[in-house]
Design an enzyme around this catalytic site. Sequence first.
Site, PDB file in Angstrom:
ATOM      1  N   LYS A 168     -22.634  13.743 -14.795  1.00 35.66           N
ATOM      2  CA  LYS A 168     -24.019  13.741 -15.272  1.00 35.66           C
ATOM      3  C   LYS A 168     -24.745  14.916 -14.621  1.00 35.66           C
ATOM      4  CE  LYS A 168     -28.012  12.505 -14.153  1.00 35.66           C
ATOM      5  NZ  LYS A 168     -28.842  13.550 -14.772  1.00 35.66           N
ATOM      6  N   GLY A 192     -27.812  16.044  -4.355  1.00 39.29           N
ATOM      7  CA  GLY A 192     -29.220  15.992  -4.743  1.00 39.29           C
ATOM      8  C   GLY A 192     -30.075  15.662  -3.532  1.00 39.29           C
ATOM      9  N   SER A 193     -31.234  15.121  -3.790  1.00 43.01           N
ATOM     10  CA  SER A 193     -32.189  14.877  -2.718  1.00 43.01           C
ATOM     11  C   SER A 193     -31.779  13.663  -1.876  1.00 43.01           C
ATOM     12  CB  SER A 193     -33.576  14.632  -3.314  1.00 43.01           C
ATOM     13  OG  SER A 193     -33.524  13.505  -4.164  1.00 43.01           O
ATOM     14  N   THR A 194     -32.240  13.652  -0.643  1.00 41.89           N
ATOM     15  CA  THR A 194     -31.970  12.521   0.252  1.00 41.89           C
ATOM     16  C   THR A 194     -32.585  11.249  -0.320  1.00 41.89           C
ATOM     17  OG1 THR A 194     -31.753  13.953   2.163  1.00 41.89           O
ATOM     18  CG2 THR A 194     -32.385  11.679   2.618  1.00 41.89           C
ATOM     19  N   GLU A 195     -33.755  11.403  -0.921  1.00 40.89           N
ATOM     20  CA  GLU A 195     -34.448  10.253  -1.509  1.00 40.89           C
ATOM     21  C   GLU A 195     -33.573   9.569  -2.571  1.00 40.89           C
ATOM     22  OE1 GLU A 195     -37.808  11.860  -3.441  1.00 40.89           O
ATOM     23  OE2 GLU A 195     -38.661   9.907  -3.954  1.00 40.89           O
ATOM     24  N   GLY A 241     -30.372  10.035  -2.963  1.00 47.70           N
ATOM     25  CA  GLY A 241     -29.130   9.623  -2.279  1.00 47.70           C
ATOM     26  C   GLY A 241     -29.249   8.195  -1.758  1.00 47.70           C
ATOM     27  N   GLU A 282     -24.109  14.747  -0.819  1.00 44.71           N
ATOM     28  CA  GLU A 282     -24.505  16.079  -0.328  1.00 44.71           C
ATOM     29  C   GLU A 282     -26.005  16.180  -0.560  1.00 44.71           C
ATOM     30  OE1 GLU A 282     -22.597  18.584   0.993  1.00 44.71           O
ATOM     31  OE2 GLU A 282     -20.859  17.279   0.980  1.00 44.71           O
ATOM     32  N   CYS A 300     -29.843  24.204  -0.918  1.00 47.91           N
ATOM     33  CA  CYS A 300     -29.898  23.091   0.046  1.00 47.91           C
ATOM     34  C   CYS A 300     -29.901  23.584   1.483  1.00 47.91           C
ATOM     35  CB  CYS A 300     -28.732  22.141  -0.197  1.00 47.91           C
ATOM     36  SG  CYS A 300     -27.135  22.972  -0.195  1.00 47.91           S
ATOM     37  N   GLU A 340     -38.292  18.962   2.946  1.00 48.71           N
ATOM     38  CA  GLU A 340     -37.627  20.057   2.251  1.00 48.71           C
ATOM     39  C   GLU A 340     -38.569  20.599   1.167  1.00 48.71           C
ATOM     40  OE1 GLU A 340     -34.302  18.841  -0.165  1.00 48.71           O
ATOM     41  OE2 GLU A 340     -33.186  20.613   0.450  1.00 48.71           O
TER      42      GLU A 340
HETATM   43  P1  NAD Z   1     -32.499  14.967  -7.357  1.00 48.66           P
HETATM   44  O1  NAD Z   1     -32.055  14.102  -6.245  1.00 48.66           O
HETATM   45  O2  NAD Z   1     -33.837  14.779  -7.919  1.00 48.66           O
HETATM   46  O3  NAD Z   1     -31.495  14.849  -8.591  1.00 48.66           O
HETATM   47  C1  NAD Z   1     -30.101  15.072  -8.432  1.00 48.66           C
HETATM   48  C2  NAD Z   1     -29.371  14.355  -9.553  1.00 48.66           C
HETATM   49  O4  NAD Z   1     -29.574  12.952  -9.393  1.00 48.66           O
HETATM   50  C3  NAD Z   1     -29.847  14.716 -10.947  1.00 48.66           C
HETATM   51  O5  NAD Z   1     -28.753  14.766 -11.821  1.00 48.66           O
HETATM   52  C4  NAD Z   1     -30.750  13.537 -11.293  1.00 48.66           C
HETATM   53  O6  NAD Z   1     -30.860  13.302 -12.678  1.00 48.66           O
HETATM   54  C5  NAD Z   1     -30.008  12.401 -10.622  1.00 48.66           C
HETATM   55  N1  NAD Z   1     -30.825  11.215 -10.344  1.00 48.66           N
HETATM   56  C6  NAD Z   1     -32.169  11.127 -10.196  1.00 48.66           C
HETATM   57  N2  NAD Z   1     -32.528   9.848  -9.975  1.00 48.66           N
HETATM   58  C7  NAD Z   1     -31.394   9.117  -9.967  1.00 48.66           C
HETATM   59  C8  NAD Z   1     -31.112   7.733  -9.761  1.00 48.66           C
HETATM   60  N3  NAD Z   1     -32.072   6.852  -9.522  1.00 48.66           N
HETATM   61  N4  NAD Z   1     -29.819   7.336  -9.789  1.00 48.66           N
HETATM   62  C9  NAD Z   1     -28.830   8.221 -10.012  1.00 48.66           C
HETATM   63  N5  NAD Z   1     -29.034   9.534 -10.224  1.00 48.66           N
HETATM   64  C10 NAD Z   1     -30.304   9.985 -10.192  1.00 48.66           C
HETATM   65  O7  NAD Z   1     -32.246  16.447  -6.831  1.00 48.66           O
HETATM   66  P2  NAD Z   1     -32.642  17.791  -7.561  1.00 48.66           P
HETATM   67  O8  NAD Z   1     -34.126  17.876  -7.488  1.00 48.66           O
HETATM   68  O9  NAD Z   1     -31.945  17.911  -8.862  1.00 48.66           O
HETATM   69  O10 NAD Z   1     -31.967  18.885  -6.602  1.00 48.66           O
HETATM   70  C11 NAD Z   1     -32.558  19.316  -5.443  1.00 48.66           C
HETATM   71  C12 NAD Z   1     -32.029  18.560  -4.244  1.00 48.66           C
HETATM   72  O11 NAD Z   1     -30.608  18.676  -4.186  1.00 48.66           O
HETATM   73  C13 NAD Z   1     -32.536  19.108  -2.944  1.00 48.66           C
HETATM   74  O12 NAD Z   1     -32.891  18.046  -2.107  1.00 48.66           O
HETATM   75  C14 NAD Z   1     -31.323  19.846  -2.379  1.00 48.66           C
HETATM   76  O13 NAD Z   1     -31.312  19.981  -0.992  1.00 48.66           O
HETATM   77  C15 NAD Z   1     -30.217  18.998  -2.864  1.00 48.66           C
HETATM   78  N6  NAD Z   1     -28.965  19.747  -2.841  1.00 48.66           N
HETATM   79  C16 NAD Z   1     -28.060  19.474  -1.850  1.00 48.66           C
HETATM   80  C17 NAD Z   1     -26.882  20.216  -1.771  1.00 48.66           C
HETATM   81  C18 NAD Z   1     -25.868  19.946  -0.689  1.00 48.66           C
HETATM   82  O14 NAD Z   1     -24.745  20.420  -0.818  1.00 48.66           O
HETATM   83  N7  NAD Z   1     -26.205  19.230   0.359  1.00 48.66           N
HETATM   84  C19 NAD Z   1     -26.632  21.225  -2.706  1.00 48.66           C
HETATM   85  C20 NAD Z   1     -27.582  21.467  -3.699  1.00 48.66           C
HETATM   86  C21 NAD Z   1     -28.752  20.720  -3.753  1.00 48.66           C
END
Ligand code: NAD
Length: 501
Positions: A202, A255-258, A260, A277, A311, A405
């Site tokens: 996804k 994605g975001s810690t939130e 996660g 991650e 990130c 962040e």
């Molecule tokens: P996000 O957490 O908003 O979204 C990431 C993914 O999760 C998207 O596909 C989104 O549709 C999905 N998502 C959102 N809500 C969800 C839920 N309730 N259940 C399941 N999936 C859900 O992150 P973003 O805004 O797309 O990306 C930016 C973030 O990603 C930043 O915090 C960045 O640090 C992090 N990031 C981390 C790394 C790493 O390797 N540590 C690499 C790249 C980005």
Amino acid sequence: MTIAIRNSDPRHEGVKAFLARPRLQHLIGGRWYDASDGATMPATDPASGRLLAKLAQGTAEDADRAVAAARCAFESDAWRGMTPSARGKLLWRIGEAIDRQADELAELETLDQGKSLKTARFGEIPAAAEQFRYFAGFATKILGTTIPTSISHQPVGKKIFAYTTREPIGVVAAITPWNSPLLMAAMKLAPALAAGCTVVLKPAEETSLTALRLGELMIEAGLPAGVVNIVTGPGETVGAALAAHPGVDKVAFTGSTEVGKLIVTAASGNLKKLTLELGGKSPAIVMPDADMGLAIPGIARGIFANAGQVCVAGSRVYAHRSICEKLIEGLAREAAKLRLGHGLDPLTDLGPLVNAVQAERVAAYVAEGEQAGADIVVGGKRTGTFFEPTVVTSVRPQMRMMREEIFGPVVAVTPFDELDEAVAFANDSPYGLAASLWTRDLSTAHRLSARIRSGTVWINCHSYFSPELPKGGHKQSGWGYENGAPGLENYLETKTVCALV
Ligand code: NAD
């Protein structure tokens, strides 16, 4: 700040043809489908606001069908019966296909995400190809062990023969962010396939185009139906359905810690394996003996690349007081040099942020910091989805812009006097993703790196990645690793076989 949007039309014939399709569909079980309720969502160019394409806006039902297809493929002869060598060759072919289509994929990524074509074409797209080639080699090297046991109660004349096998975890839900879309997808698909798993991918709803094009390339490369399925749509519906789905064995999330944390809760129903991650607030420590000719451009690249939407972006810089002014001046000079524009414009160094919401978010952090006493040395202004590269000083550790962040091109510089103080500043964060240290003294560098709580420490460089370097977060920056041998481990389970013979 005015930004000229020039050269924003696609040039590659493949991109034009891809975007000319009436709509883009999900890939499920080797075929392309509309959303179960027929809904679509737009893909927009963040720099110009132009509609690029309509995508299937997935539902929980689509996620369910994709999981069923992935399960079916996991049990199929076409996948389970494929030899490791054939699996490795398949991965290699996918890598080669990405390289062959690199011009097309880069242009598509730039249009969809906003990043400069230079970044996409010479950085992320080749890096995505490299992920597949690196993990191709692992497919034939997944080994168990034989174990001499000390069990003493076997019947007379009998012995214990014990060994382990490594087995693929099963169906993986790969959920990826919008900052480096194709690369983030490749970082999950390549090890998952090398291990023998099947996948439902996804991509982020903001940036799904290159994932869908990759789906086509994987099928052309010979991937059996259902081994990779792609469902586009919002995180709150498709992502959440996958995270909670009882048919999913593992979630690989970036994605975001939130979010996660939401995934941890959702995944608990069937105790899915998780790799997370997550976000970062990465520090850079600049020692008085640092080579400033290396540190200034290196730190500038570490925060401003991809408009700070990285990130590991080095958003907190701690510079020894003796060189702090020089560093601030240097960073301000580097920031002022960067040209903002449409990613397809060859003169552009920095594209827009991914959308207006993200640009507004970055602007709000900077405005709040300024109100709380931070000084803006350079930048600080937003125009539409663009945000100027920004250097900030006079910050305090408890400010929100220092704790959260920002995910934009904003760096805060703080002086320090003693090494212990720099270590305390650097570690004063809920995140622990990465850090960089800048010094000519190798023994300082290695001693200091041992004291920094983060998954990666760079010495005299920042944001250097490669598929062979494990990458993961300490503290609230994540669980588990991607890349290298640990990156493969996360897609495997160990089975112990203990036989009386
Ligand atoms: P996000 O957490 O908003 O979204 C990431 C993914 O999760 C998207 O596909 C989104 O549709 C999905 N998502 C959102 N809500 C969800 C839920 N309730 N259940 C399941 N999936 C859900 O992150 P973003 O805004 O797309 O990306 C930016 C973030 O990603 C930043 O915090 C960045 O640090 C992090 N990031 C981390 C790394 C790493 O390797 N540590 C690499 C790249 C980005």
